[in-house]
Motif scaffolding. Structure first.
Motif, PDB file in Angstrom:
ATOM      1  N   CYS A  73      52.587 -65.556   5.253  1.00  0.00           N
ATOM      2  CA  CYS A  73      53.278 -66.150   5.102  1.00  0.00           C
ATOM      3  C   CYS A  73      52.382 -67.480   3.960  1.00  0.00           C
ATOM      4  O   CYS A  73      51.521 -67.594   4.858  1.00  0.00           O
ATOM      5  CB  CYS A  73      54.338 -67.344   5.335  1.00  0.00           C
ATOM      6  N   THR A  74      51.864 -68.192   2.795  1.00  0.00           N
ATOM      7  CA  THR A  74      51.132 -68.177   2.407  1.00  0.00           C
ATOM      8  C   THR A  74      51.222 -69.597   1.796  1.00  0.00           C
ATOM      9  O   THR A  74      52.389 -70.136   1.216  1.00  0.00           O
ATOM     10  CB  THR A  74      50.169 -68.146   1.148  1.00  0.00           C
TER      11      THR A  74
ATOM     12  N   VAL B 216      46.119 -70.424   2.923  1.00  0.00           N
ATOM     13  CA  VAL B 216      46.749 -71.248   1.973  1.00  0.00           C
ATOM     14  C   VAL B 216      45.929 -70.605   0.654  1.00  0.00           C
ATOM     15  O   VAL B 216      44.681 -69.691   0.658  1.00  0.00           O
ATOM     16  CB  VAL B 216      46.125 -72.273   1.922  1.00  0.00           C
ATOM     17  N   VAL B 217      46.914 -70.781  -0.888  1.00  0.00           N
ATOM     18  CA  VAL B 217      46.454 -70.378  -1.423  1.00  0.00           C
ATOM     19  C   VAL B 217      44.813 -71.302  -1.982  1.00  0.00           C
ATOM     20  O   VAL B 217      44.877 -71.901  -1.879  1.00  0.00           O
ATOM     21  CB  VAL B 217      47.561 -70.154  -2.938  1.00  0.00           C
TER      22      VAL B 217
ATOM     23  N   ILE C 157      49.715 -64.839  -5.927  1.00  0.00           N
ATOM     24  CA  ILE C 157      50.066 -64.215  -4.376  1.00  0.00           C
ATOM     25  C   ILE C 157      50.762 -62.803  -4.872  1.00  0.00           C
ATOM     26  O   ILE C 157      51.652 -63.312  -6.224  1.00  0.00           O
ATOM     27  CB  ILE C 157      50.447 -65.459  -3.686  1.00  0.00           C
ATOM     28  N   GLU C 158      50.421 -61.847  -4.419  1.00  0.00           N
ATOM     29  CA  GLU C 158      51.605 -60.742  -4.215  1.00  0.00           C
ATOM     30  C   GLU C 158      52.074 -60.768  -3.589  1.00  0.00           C
ATOM     31  O   GLU C 158      52.057 -61.407  -2.305  1.00  0.00           O
ATOM     32  CB  GLU C 158      50.851 -59.709  -3.832  1.00  0.00           C
TER      33      GLU C 158
ATOM     34  N   LEU D  47      56.403 -72.363   0.475  1.00  0.00           N
ATOM     35  CA  LEU D  47      56.138 -70.761   1.375  1.00  0.00           C
ATOM     36  C   LEU D  47      55.932 -69.748   0.810  1.00  0.00           C
ATOM     37  O   LEU D  47      57.293 -69.385   0.601  1.00  0.00           O
ATOM     38  CB  LEU D  47      57.276 -71.029   2.726  1.00  0.00           C
ATOM     39  N   MET D  48      54.806 -69.025   0.862  1.00  0.00           N
ATOM     40  CA  MET D  48      55.708 -67.293   0.059  1.00  0.00           C
ATOM     41  C   MET D  48      55.152 -66.565   0.955  1.00  0.00           C
ATOM     42  O   MET D  48      54.210 -66.707   1.082  1.00  0.00           O
ATOM     43  CB  MET D  48      54.151 -67.141  -1.470  1.00  0.00           C
TER      44      MET D  48
END
Length: 262
Positions: free
Chosen positions: A175-176, A34-35, A50-51, A168-169
């Motif tokens: 996945c974050t 989670v960010v 987040i990269e 969803l990154m």
């Protein structure tokens, strides 16, 4: 350390506080990335940067497992949220949603989400469209979807609450989760949102999820119930372009409820 700042000078009071609280609540079990929320004020939220990377099947399967564990971490009640007020919708035009502690998914979904949304839309819909939406809500209110595919009722899950593909990154490590509308809900809420507008490697996500939380046969037939609020919200936020998809979901809900009653 790099960071990312979300800003809106005239954001509703409590909007960024709710997002920060939601991120921290989702991160609390330490089972899914989670960010990190660094700090916030009334007009901004500072997050870890987040990269991003390209999605792939391996990461998707792993995320499915993590999402199942997140849901299993639970919540105190359906409709509970880690901050009040709570919000749904994009940064430019969020709207407040009720925070409640409901005894069942049906009570939460019908009384605090679907009925208020149908009321908000009533003056903008034809009589036929209102009747279709109302019939779908009644089908849910009868309790047919308290469990999954006719199984016994669900316990409150720890859900992201707005888990479409854009929240969803994908990163080299997995996945974050970002931008939640976190609350105690039904686990199919997140799965339905992933399916609603298309998510890369969705089948692999579902496979990872089922590897941790085995699902009953036919569970995907219940998904329109759990994306129905988001569809109604899209009509409210973005207009009639989403009405056809919303009415199609309503008809699917009515048919599914009839099938479950047998």
């Amino acid at each position: 350390m790099r960071d990312y700042v979300k800003e809106r000078a005239d954001a509703p009071r409590g909007f960024f506080a709710a997002e920060a609280a939601g991120l921290r609540w989702l991160a609390e079990p330490d089972v899914a990335p989670v960010v990190s929320a660094i700090d916030h004020d009334n007009g901004s939220l500072r997050l870890d940067y987040i990269e991003e990377s390209a999605p792939n099947a391996h990461l998707a399967f792993g995320f499915g497992r993590q999402l199942a564990l997140l849901h299993n971490s639970g919540a105190s009640a359906f409709g509970w949220a880690p901050a009040e007020p709570a919000w749904f919708g994009p940064l430019e035009s969020p709207f407040e949603v009720e925070v409640a502690s409901c005894s069942s998914f049906t009570e939460f979904w019908v009384e605090t989400r679907l009925e208020p949304m149908a009321t908000a839309l009533a003056d903008h819909l034809s009589q036929d469209h209102r009747e279709t939406i109302t019939s779908a809500i009644r089908a849910i209110a009868d309790g047919a979807f308290e469990g999954i595919s006719g199984t016994e009722g669900e316990k409150p899950a720890r859900v992201h609450g707005d888990l479409w593909a854009g929240n969803l990154m994908w990163t080299p490590a997995g996945c974050t989760l970002i931008d939640p509308a976190a609350h105690g809900g039904h686990r199919l809420e997140d799965l339905a949102m992933l399916a609603l507008f298309g998510t890369p490697f969705l089948e692999e996500i579902f496979a990872g999820y089922e590897a941790t939380n085995p699902m009953p046969v036919g569970w995907r037939n219940d998904l329109p119930v759990h994306s129905f609020f988001a569809l109604l919200a899209h009509v409210r936020l973005f207009g009639a372009g989403f009405l056809g998809q919303t009415l199609s979901a309503a008809r699917s809900i009515i048919e599914r409820a009839a099938d479950l009653k047998g």
